[in-house]
Design a protein around this motif. Sequence first.
Motif, PDB file in Angstrom:
ATOM      1  N   GLU A   2       0.836  -1.191   0.000  1.00 56.49           N
ATOM      2  CA  GLU A   2       0.000   0.000   0.000  1.00 56.49           C
ATOM      3  C   GLU A   2       0.873   1.244   0.000  1.00 56.49           C
ATOM      4  O   GLU A   2       0.578   2.237  -0.653  1.00 56.49           O
ATOM      5  CB  GLU A   2      -0.907  -0.019   1.246  1.00 56.49           C
ATOM      6  CG  GLU A   2      -2.107   0.888   1.091  1.00 56.49           C
ATOM      7  CD  GLU A   2      -2.831   1.121   2.404  1.00 56.49           C
ATOM      8  OE1 GLU A   2      -2.930   0.173   3.198  1.00 56.49           O
ATOM      9  OE2 GLU A   2      -3.268   2.255   2.619  1.00 56.49           O
ATOM     10  N   GLN A   5       2.196   2.044  -3.438  1.00 55.96           N
ATOM     11  CA  GLN A   5       1.120   2.660  -4.218  1.00 55.96           C
ATOM     12  C   GLN A   5       0.964   4.131  -3.836  1.00 55.96           C
ATOM     13  O   GLN A   5       0.841   5.000  -4.689  1.00 55.96           O
ATOM     14  CB  GLN A   5      -0.188   1.906  -3.934  1.00 55.96           C
ATOM     15  CG  GLN A   5      -1.368   2.424  -4.712  1.00 55.96           C
ATOM     16  CD  GLN A   5      -1.595   1.649  -5.998  1.00 55.96           C
ATOM     17  OE1 GLN A   5      -1.714   0.442  -5.993  1.00 55.96           O
ATOM     18  NE2 GLN A   5      -1.619   2.361  -7.093  1.00 55.96           N
ATOM     19  N   GLN A   6       1.005   4.396  -2.543  1.00 51.83           N
ATOM     20  CA  GLN A   6       0.840   5.781  -2.093  1.00 51.83           C
ATOM     21  C   GLN A   6       1.999   6.649  -2.557  1.00 51.83           C
ATOM     22  O   GLN A   6       1.815   7.818  -2.899  1.00 51.83           O
ATOM     23  CB  GLN A   6       0.726   5.850  -0.561  1.00 51.83           C
ATOM     24  CG  GLN A   6      -0.516   5.194   0.020  1.00 51.83           C
ATOM     25  CD  GLN A   6      -1.802   5.936  -0.287  1.00 51.83           C
ATOM     26  OE1 GLN A   6      -1.863   6.755  -1.195  1.00 51.83           O
ATOM     27  NE2 GLN A   6      -2.862   5.639   0.449  1.00 51.83           N
ATOM     28  N   ASN A   9       1.353   7.471  -6.116  1.00 53.67           N
ATOM     29  CA  ASN A   9       0.323   8.519  -6.188  1.00 53.67           C
ATOM     30  C   ASN A   9       0.943   9.881  -5.913  1.00 53.67           C
ATOM     31  O   ASN A   9       0.682  10.866  -6.596  1.00 53.67           O
ATOM     32  CB  ASN A   9      -0.761   8.286  -5.132  1.00 53.67           C
ATOM     33  CG  ASN A   9      -1.549   7.011  -5.351  1.00 53.67           C
ATOM     34  OD1 ASN A   9      -1.584   6.497  -6.454  1.00 53.67           O
ATOM     35  ND2 ASN A   9      -2.155   6.492  -4.302  1.00 53.67           N
TER      36      ASN A   9
END
Lengths: 292, 392
Positions: A2, A5-6, A9
């Motif tokens: 996660e 992914q962050q 982003n």
Amino acid sequence: MELIQQLVNGISLGSIYALIALGYTMVYGIVKLINFAHGDVFMVGAFVGFYSITVLHIPFVLSLILAMAVCALFGVLIERIAYKPLRNATRIAALITAIGVSLLIEYGFIYVRGAQPEAYPGDVLPEHVIHLFGAKINSQSLLILGVSVVLMIILQFIVHKTKIGKAMRAVSFDAEAAQLMGINVDRTISSTFAIGSALAGAAGVIFGVYYIKIEPLMGVIPGLKAFVAAVLGGIGILPGAMVGGLLLGVIESLVSAFGYSLWRDGAAFVVLILILIFLPSGLFGKYRREKV
Amino acid sequence: MKKRKLAGIFLSLSLSAGVMAGCGAASTSSGGSSGKETIKVGANLELSGGVASYGQSIAEGLQLALDEINKKGIEGKKIKLVKVDNKSEAAEATNGAVKLVSQDKVAAVVGAATSTNTLAQVQIAQSNKVPLVTPTGTNPEITNKDGKVNDYVFRTCFIDPFQGTVAANFASDKLKTSKAAVFIDSASDYSKGLASAFKTAYEKNGGSIVAEEAYVAKDTDFRATLTRLKAAKPDFIFLPGYYEEVGLIIKQAREIGITAPFMGGDGWDSPKLVEIAGPKALNNTYITNHYSSGDPDKKIQDFVSAFKKKYKGKSPDAFSALGYDTAYYLADAIKRSGDASPEKIAKALAKTKDLSLVSGQLTLDKNHDPIKSASILEYKDGKQEFNTKINP
């Protein structure tokens, strides 16, 4: 997973901030003016890109170049009409003018075309999903990063290897001395505005492709965030703007990632306050002792 | 005290209106609410300005229904529509209501489309004792403020929280989900109202809310929050917002690999939603709405074809359907009122029961809010398709 992914982003968001921040920082470096209309140049770039893709049906790369050209011209116009007559006025007068120009562009634009949003067509660029350590990365985010990096390299080249870049550095160091050496200060300032605005225009088109929705007031928040990014990196310093932009994007993503999404915009401005208190010249700025 | 002052203002306004009306007495005297052949009904709608499309759609539906009603007449009387344009502004809505009530002396007022512009007329309707019916104002405060029912104010649509309840029942019964996430617009009362009704009903059905997140209108990057939502592994996501942000959220959610169904309310209902999200990302999403033109029900299909015939093939949206229903709702009350006086119409409106309309069977509860069915629409390749109808 996660977290990766962050980070992805955050970096995509940050590279848009970085492109806008470069324009802020260049203009500040040369005329010591915070050009608040810069966020609106970004908006104009997004709309030029939109109309050239949907009305003129030209491909992405050409639209990007067209938007950059229009924005460069627009930036020079703003400088010539609004800022040049105030070159020798107080800095606060120029700052207030910049805010006025920003509002004029936003509401003038709404007056001419209306406030309704537009949506970039979804098929401007092919989309693939790339799996990396369990994170899903959209090929468009990589493209944003790619375009930003290429533009930044070109910018570094212009500033350090060309004659106009040399002139810019000279004017930012000491405008009067540069003039005595035969440098055309007006033209140098104009080209600074042109380059900075072209980068904002490019950011506008990339923003449109990535986030789809564009509207006349879209430049306000990204403009302010980019200003924070420029201060974070050290205003007036080019690599500082890039690092500041990317860092700010990542900070915002992490704030949301820990469940404080409503605090995200607040976090950006807390960063600004902290920087101004503890590192007033930014991460990359050198501490300059006041000469007595 | 304040009320008396307001009443004074209205009295003087209506007096001056009376003086002005004197100039054209010959033309106005034949009208009037107790006139023999015609009953005047006012329409105070957003015919221009920001949300002009809402007002125009309602006006089209209203006109179509009145044409049909006037063919037979209501016990020999015809309804005459007096339209005023409130320019999508609350102050103009108040002015328009004063004009309709005091100058045109209408028996009832229809409008406005939005809750704000309707709220601006509530006081006028109450103090002049003229019934006001909003076709699409969904804010609960219109009919019931601080636990007190406004005797002269009615609506044809269901209220905001009802959509949340319907969505929760659909998610548990039809989609068989049990772990829902809620993602709301923290600046919108509409969004919060739907979300809290959804949570209550969903938990009552035995489901659990595994994540709650919020955004602010005008945000553009939701990836970070969505990544966090994804980690909670919901099998259903309730997203009561407006189409601009909803479009972006769904697009970005599908990009980072959220496949769970999304659902929202009538705030999604705009062609811009499909443009922003893209038709593919919108697959497996649902909305609750007042009605669907794709509903096979005969009453609805008759309405759709009559509407298309009158307006050159244009398909009626929910606003037109509710405008159409409002006319029948009023006509039914006028018929039952006997003498078509504003006060008796209001009493008859309040007693409406099992009235069959295009947007479902209408029964009024004690707060003057309709209890009626909601349609669930599903997005398939960018097109809304009728999925099912949920009764309260």
